[in-house]
Design a protein around this motif. Structure first.
Motif, PDB file in Angstrom:
ATOM      1  N   PHE A 222       1.477  19.295  10.667  1.00 45.73           N
ATOM      2  CA  PHE A 222       0.707  18.530   9.691  1.00 45.73           C
ATOM      3  C   PHE A 222       1.654  17.652   8.891  1.00 45.73           C
ATOM      4  O   PHE A 222       2.686  18.117   8.385  1.00 45.73           O
ATOM      5  N   CYS A 223       1.304  16.366   8.778  1.00 46.95           N
ATOM      6  CA  CYS A 223       2.146  15.424   8.047  1.00 46.95           C
ATOM      7  C   CYS A 223       1.282  14.575   7.122  1.00 46.95           C
ATOM      8  O   CYS A 223       0.416  13.827   7.597  1.00 46.95           O
ATOM      9  N   PRO A 224       1.463  14.687   5.801  1.00 41.72           N
ATOM     10  CA  PRO A 224       0.767  13.765   4.893  1.00 41.72           C
ATOM     11  C   PRO A 224       1.373  12.378   4.983  1.00 41.72           C
ATOM     12  O   PRO A 224       2.587  12.223   5.083  1.00 41.72           O
ATOM     13  N   LEU A 225       0.520  11.362   4.984  1.00 41.27           N
ATOM     14  CA  LEU A 225       0.966   9.977   5.050  1.00 41.27           C
ATOM     15  C   LEU A 225       0.350   9.205   3.895  1.00 41.27           C
ATOM     16  O   LEU A 225      -0.869   9.089   3.788  1.00 41.27           O
ATOM     17  N   THR A 226       1.194   8.696   3.038  1.00 39.77           N
ATOM     18  CA  THR A 226       0.719   7.920   1.900  1.00 39.77           C
ATOM     19  C   THR A 226       1.883   7.154   1.302  1.00 39.77           C
ATOM     20  O   THR A 226       3.043   7.557   1.429  1.00 39.77           O
ATOM     21  N   LEU A 227       1.569   6.042   0.643  1.00 40.87           N
ATOM     22  CA  LEU A 227       2.582   5.274  -0.078  1.00 40.87           C
ATOM     23  C   LEU A 227       2.552   5.584  -1.569  1.00 40.87           C
ATOM     24  O   LEU A 227       3.244   4.931  -2.349  1.00 40.87           O
ATOM     25  N   PRO A 237       5.624   5.600  -9.249  1.00 36.00           N
ATOM     26  CA  PRO A 237       5.183   4.328  -8.656  1.00 36.00           C
ATOM     27  C   PRO A 237       5.153   4.400  -7.126  1.00 36.00           C
ATOM     28  O   PRO A 237       5.848   5.208  -6.511  1.00 36.00           O
ATOM     29  N   PRO A 238       4.337   3.538  -6.489  1.00 38.94           N
ATOM     30  CA  PRO A 238       4.241   3.539  -5.023  1.00 38.94           C
ATOM     31  C   PRO A 238       5.559   3.173  -4.359  1.00 38.94           C
ATOM     32  O   PRO A 238       6.461   2.588  -4.969  1.00 38.94           O
ATOM     33  N   THR A 239       5.667   3.523  -3.093  1.00 42.47           N
ATOM     34  CA  THR A 239       6.851   3.204  -2.301  1.00 42.47           C
ATOM     35  C   THR A 239       6.970   1.698  -2.122  1.00 42.47           C
ATOM     36  O   THR A 239       5.976   1.010  -1.853  1.00 42.47           O
ATOM     37  N   LEU A 320      20.549   6.167   2.703  1.00 49.31           N
ATOM     38  CA  LEU A 320      19.757   6.250   3.929  1.00 49.31           C
ATOM     39  C   LEU A 320      18.874   5.014   4.051  1.00 49.31           C
ATOM     40  O   LEU A 320      18.443   4.450   3.041  1.00 49.31           O
ATOM     41  N   PRO A 321      18.581   4.578   5.275  1.00 47.78           N
ATOM     42  CA  PRO A 321      17.882   3.296   5.442  1.00 47.78           C
ATOM     43  C   PRO A 321      16.381   3.361   5.218  1.00 47.78           C
ATOM     44  O   PRO A 321      15.732   2.318   5.178  1.00 47.78           O
ATOM     45  N   TRP A 322      15.803   4.568   5.090  1.00 48.47           N
ATOM     46  CA  TRP A 322      14.346   4.656   5.066  1.00 48.47           C
ATOM     47  C   TRP A 322      13.790   5.026   3.703  1.00 48.47           C
ATOM     48  O   TRP A 322      14.503   5.521   2.823  1.00 48.47           O
ATOM     49  N   LYS A 323      12.484   4.808   3.569  1.00 48.92           N
ATOM     50  CA  LYS A 323      11.743   5.146   2.358  1.00 48.92           C
ATOM     51  C   LYS A 323      10.699   6.203   2.699  1.00 48.92           C
ATOM     52  O   LYS A 323      10.274   6.350   3.841  1.00 48.92           O
TER      53      LYS A 323
END
Length: 507
Positions: A222-227, A237-239, A320-323
Motif C-alpha cells: 500500500f502506497c499513499p500518493l499525494t502532494l 505546504p504542498p510539494t 537527494l534528487p527527488w521530492k
C-alpha cells in the motif's frame, strides 16, 4: 467505479469493441411525456477527439490499427490545450477508449451537490454488498477469464472520502478471491478540497487513517500518493518541484504530476521483456509486516541537453534528487529497509561519462560504465546498507495532449534543460516527453508519518466532535480497534529500525 454525475463526458463508443444497439421498442399505449436533457458541454480537447473518432467505421480486424493511428495523430498535435478552467472530472481529459464493462456507476451517491455524498468511511464499507458486489465480481471475472497470465491487480482509490471504505472492501474481496496474486494499492489524496470546513477536514483525516490501516492489511503493498505535505488536518505546504509551475490547488495539475511518477514506478512489472512480477516488487519492499511504502520522484529529472547521468547526479551534491509524493519527507539519515528506483528517458551516451585521455574524472560516478552502475553507486552513497533494485528504461514519459503544459521555460521539447535558459523554446513547441526518476521506499519515515497520524486521530473524541461520522455503519469499537492497528503498524517501522541500528553497531 465512480459516482452518479461524474461521467457525463465519458465516450460510450469506441474502436476497441463492438457496442450493442441502444434502440428500444416501446409498447406503452398510454400518454408518453418525453424529458430531454442538454448534453454536457465538451471542452476543446474532447471536441477535437470526437472529430478524430468520426472517421469511417472500420472492421474488427482493423480496429487496433485505427486506434493506433488516432493515438499517433494525437501525439503529433502541437496544440497546447488550456483545460484548467474546463476540467471537472477525470473523463474531461480522457483520451483512451474504455470498454463498457470496465465502468461501473454507483447511483446511490452523487458526485456533486449537498446531499447524498460519499464522504465517510462507513458509507463505503457498507456499499460493497448486494448488487454492487455482484456487479463488480461479474466484471472482474469477465476479464480475469481472458488473462493468459494474471499477475494481480492495481487499485487506485481516493483515500480522503468514502471511497476509502469502498477500496478497503474491494481489497479484502480481492485477497479472498485471488489469494497469492499481487494486490498493489495506491491511496490517492488531493492537496485540498473545495468548500471544506473543520468538520470535513476531520472526515478527510479519519478516512485516510482508516483506509491506510484496512487497505494495508488486505494488500500486498500500500502506497499513499499525494502532494500534500501531510495527511493531518493542518499539513505543511504542498510539494514543489524546481522545473514545474503547477498549481497544487487544481486536481487536474496534481493528478498529472502523480501520473508521471506512477508511469515510472509501475514500469518494472509492465514491461514486455525483462519484467519483474508484481509479487516480486511487493515482497522486496514489505518485510516484517511493513505493508506501507512511500514514494518519491524527480519530475522531471533535471539534466542538461547533451549532458550525462553522472554529471546530473553530481550536481545534487549531498542532497537527494527527488521530492516526496506520499506526504512523507525523507529523514536524510541513510536508513531504509528496501528501495526500488526507476529512471526513464535516458539512453546511449547520456548514461555514462566519456572518459577523455589525460582528464581526471570529476567523481567516482564518472568511472562507472553503465547507467545501472551509475545510479546504483549514487544511491548507495546515500543508503550504504539498503537492499536496492534499479530499473532503467530508455523510453521517456510522454506528456502529449491534453497533458497540462506546466513546465519551466528552461526545458526543451524533450524535457531536458536547454543550454541557454534565456531561450524560451517550450513557448514555441510544447514539451512532449520527460525523463523521470522515482523511488519506492520502505523506511522509518513511514513509521513517523503513521505515528503522527495515529496521535492526531486518537486525540479526537469522534462522538462529540463528529458524531455523524459514526452514524454510517462504523461502530466506536471498530474505530478504536483500527486506531490500535495503526499504532501497531507504525511500531513495526520503529522496531525494525531499532534492530537495524543494533546490527550495524555490532558490525
Amino acid at each position: 467505479m465512480d459516482l452518479k454525475g461524474s461521467l457525463q463526458t465519458l465516450r460510450q463508443e469506441g474502436r476497441l469493441y463492438e457496442t450493442e444497439s441502444k434502440a428500444a421498442t416501446f409498447t406503452w399505449d398510454g400518454e408518453v411525456t418525453t424529458h430531454r436533457e442538454s448534453p454536457p458541454i465538451r471542452n476543446s480537447f474532447l471536441q477535437d477527439l470526437d472529430n478524430l473518432d468520426s472517421a469511417p467505421t472500420v472492421t474488427r480486424a482493423e480496429s487496433a490499427v485505427a486506434t493506433e493511428t488516432i493515438n499517433d495523430t494525437l501525439d503529433r498535435i502541437q496544440k497546447s490545450y488550456r483545460l484548467e478552467g474546463s476540467v471537472r472530472v477525470w473523463s474531461d481529459f480522457l483520451r483512451i477508449h474504455l470498454h463498457p464493462r470496465t465502468v461501473s456507476v454507483i447511483n446511490q451517491f452523487n458526485h456533486d451537490g449537498e446531499s447524498e455524498r460519499l464522504e465517510a468511511f462507513g458509507q463505503g464499507t457498507s456499499l460493497l454488498q448486494g448488487s454492487v458486489l455482484e456487479d463488480l465480481e461479474d466484471r472482474l471475472h469477465f476479464f480475469v477469464e481472458e488473462c493468459d497470465y494474471l499477475q494481480g491487480f492495481q487499485l487506485f482509490c481516493d483515500l480522503a472520502d468514502g471511497f476509502s471504505g469502498l477500496g478497503s472492501k474491494v481489497t479484502e474481496m480481492l485477497q479472498d478471491s485471488y489469494g497469492g496474486r499481487g494486490v498493489l494499492t495506491w491511496g490517492v489524496a488531493p492537496v485540498n478540497h473545495p468548500d471544506t470546513s473543520s468538520i470535513k477536514d476531520v472526515f478527510h483525516m479519519m478516512n485516510c487513517a482508516l483506509g491506510t490501516v484496512s487497505m494495508a492489511n488486505h494488500s500486498s503493498l500500500f502506497c499513499p500518493l499525494t502532494l500534500r505535505g501531510g495527511l493531518g488536518r493542518r499539513p505543511p505546504p504542498p510539494t514543489t518541484f524546481p522545473l514545474l509551475n503547477y498549481d497544487p490547488e487544481l486536481w487536474f495539475h496534481s493528478s498529472a504530476v502523480l501520473a508521471l511518477a506512477l508511469d515510472a514506478m509501475t514500469v518494472s512489472y509492465r514491461l514486455r521483456h525483462n519484467s519483474a512480477p508484481m509479487w516480486q516488487l511487493s515482497d522486496a519492499l514489505t518485510v516484517s509486516g511493513m505493508k506501507v511504502v512511500s514514494a518519491y520522484g524527480s519530475v522531471p529529472f533535471p539534466m542538461m541537453h547533451g549532458g550525462c547521468l553522472p554529471g546530473a547526479l553530481d550536481a545534487f551534491a549531498n542532497e537527494l534528487p527527488w521530492k516526496s509524493l506520499s506526504a512523507c519527507p525523507e529523514l536524510g539519515d541513510g536508513r531504509c529497509f528496501g528501495q526500488s528506483v526507476t529512471l526513464k528517458g535516458l539512453e546511449g551516451r547520456s548514461l555514462v561519462s566519456p572518459l577523455l585521455p589525460g582528464i581526471e574524472p570529476a567523481s567516482p560516478l564518472h568511472f562507472e560504465r553503465s547507467g545501472e552502475d551509475v545510479l546504483t553507486a549514487y544511491i548507495q552513497q546515500h543508503y550504504p546498507s539498503t537492499p536496492l533494485a534499479v530499473q532503467m528504461v530508455s523510453s521517456p514519459s510522454k506528456v502529449t495532449a491534453p497533458f497540462p503544459q506546466m513546465f519551466s521555460p528552461g526545458l526543451n521539447p524533450q524535457g531536458f534543460l536547454q543550454n541557454d535558459p534565456a531561450l524560451p523554446v517550450s513557448a514555441a513547441r510544447p514539451v512532449s516527453s520527460l525523463p523521470v526518476l522515482t523511488s519506492l521506499q520502505s523506511s522509518p519515515a513511514v513509521g513517523h508519518q503513521l505515528s503522527e497520524l495515529h496521535k492526531t486521530c486518537s486525540a479526537l473524541d469522534m462522538r462529540r466532535l463528529a458524531p455523524s461520522f459514526l452514524s454510517h455503519g462504523l461502530e466506536l469499537s471498530e474505530l478504536t480497534e483500527a486506531m490500535e492497528q495503526l499504532r501497531s503498524l507504525a511500531h513495526c517501522y520503529q522496531h525494525n529500525q531499532l534492530h537495524s541500528s543494533t546490527d550495524e553497531d555490532d558490525d
